[in-house]
Design an enzyme around this catalytic site. Structure first.
Site, short mmCIF file in Angstrom:
data_model
loop_
_atom_site.label_atom_id
_atom_site.label_comp_id
_atom_site.label_asym_id
_atom_site.label_seq_id
_atom_site.Cartn_x
_atom_site.Cartn_y
_atom_site.Cartn_z
N ASP A 128 -39.49 36.95 14.51
CA ASP A 128 -38.22 36.31 14.86
C ASP A 128 -37.05 37.29 14.80
O ASP A 128 -35.91 36.88 14.61
CB ASP A 128 -37.94 35.13 13.91
CG ASP A 128 -38.86 33.94 14.16
OD1 ASP A 128 -39.66 33.98 15.11
OD2 ASP A 128 -38.75 32.96 13.39
N HIS A 166 -41.48 33.30 19.68
CA HIS A 166 -41.05 32.01 20.23
C HIS A 166 -40.76 32.11 21.72
O HIS A 166 -40.37 33.16 22.21
CB HIS A 166 -39.77 31.51 19.53
CG HIS A 166 -39.96 31.05 18.12
ND1 HIS A 166 -40.29 29.75 17.79
CD2 HIS A 166 -39.89 31.72 16.95
CE1 HIS A 166 -40.40 29.65 16.47
NE2 HIS A 166 -40.17 30.83 15.94
FE FE Z 1 -40.05 31.18 13.75
ZN ZN Z 2 -38.53 32.50 11.24
#
Ligand code: FE
Ligand code: ZN
Length: 254
Positions: A128, A166
């Site tokens: 992330d 993501h």
């Molecule tokens: Fe995440």
């Molecule tokens: Zn995260």
């Protein structure tokens, strides 16, 4: 010959699987089941697990996968990861003899303090830290730390494939257009990314070159980004960290 592919999990997570047709490494298995069924279907054995940071959507499946097969887990060592994880730090090399492959480790504090990235030649598994046209929210780290982490990514070769955790690209492009409405690379990528999503295809991995040309969080030196961030903050910003922090705060409020 290694294959790298995404296993979708939850709403918008990708668990990256690196395999050679017999053995596999899973990066950030937030859920066990989709990994399990893929391994079973393809006749693969898990050889190791890599975890970029301690958040549950990246680590929640580790315990279950270890019940199926005891494999080494490498990653950051805070929170729920601690009992089963071999701690890694920047500069470490992680060798997985079954593939064979050797991963490098970069420290990416920012999204969390324990965040790390894993490299293979030409590839970065960044969790992330960086997303398609975006970056992770700063839950634990300072803008200074996050910017230093992003600068490590900027120092990689332009053709490095960015395997983030993501599918946020279209959402991030919507925001990026507020910052740089006239960036032709951004607009061109928007059309291509929309077409990919319409066909159910992932927009990642992207390349570092593409991110450099269109990701506002990497463009803290671009005059248009400096201008837009300053206008949004209501004061002139110059230092890269100020510009980056302002764009991040803008995104958080957007
Ligand atoms: Fe995440
Ligand atoms: Zn995260």
């Amino acid at each position: 010959m290694l294959t790298i592919l995404p296993i979708p999990a939850f709403e918008d997570n990708y668990i990256w699987l690196i395999h050679n047709g017999r053995h596999a490494v899973a990066v950030d298995p937030g859920e066990a089941e989709p990994v399990r069924s893929f391994l079973r279907r393809e006749g693969l054995n898990l050889a190791a697990i890599l975890a970029t940071h301690h958040h549950g959507d990246h680590t929640g499946g580790i315990g279950d996968l270890l019940q199926d097969r005891a494999v080494p887990v490498y990653g950051a060592v805070r929170g729920p990861l601690a009992p089963q994880t071999t701690p890694v730090a920047e500069g470490d090399l992680i060798t997985v003899p079954e593939l064979p492959a050797t991963f490098g480790v970069l420290a990416f504090p920012g999204h969390t303090r324990d965040h790390v990235g894993f490299t293979l030649p030409g590839a970065l598994f960044c969790g992330d830290t960086l997303f398609g046209i975006g970056c992770g929210r700063l839950f634990e780290g300072t803008p200074e730390q996050a910017l230093a982490s992003l600068k490590k990514i900027l120092a990689l070769p332009d053709d490095t494939l960015i395997y983030c955790a993501h599918e946020y690209t279209l959402e991030n492009i919507r925001f990026a257009k507020k910052v740089e409405s006239g960036n032709p690379d951004l607009l061109q990528w928007e059309a291509a990314a929309q077409a990919l999503r319409k066909n159910g295809r992932p927009t990642v991995p992207t390349t570092l070159a593409l991110e450099k040309s269109a990701n506002p969080f990497l463009r803290f030196e671009a005059p248009d980004v400096i201008r837009a961030a300053s206008a949004h903050a209501g004061r002139p910003l110059n230092a890269p960290v100020e510009v980056f922090a302002a764009v991040r705060a803008w995104r958080d409020g957007a």
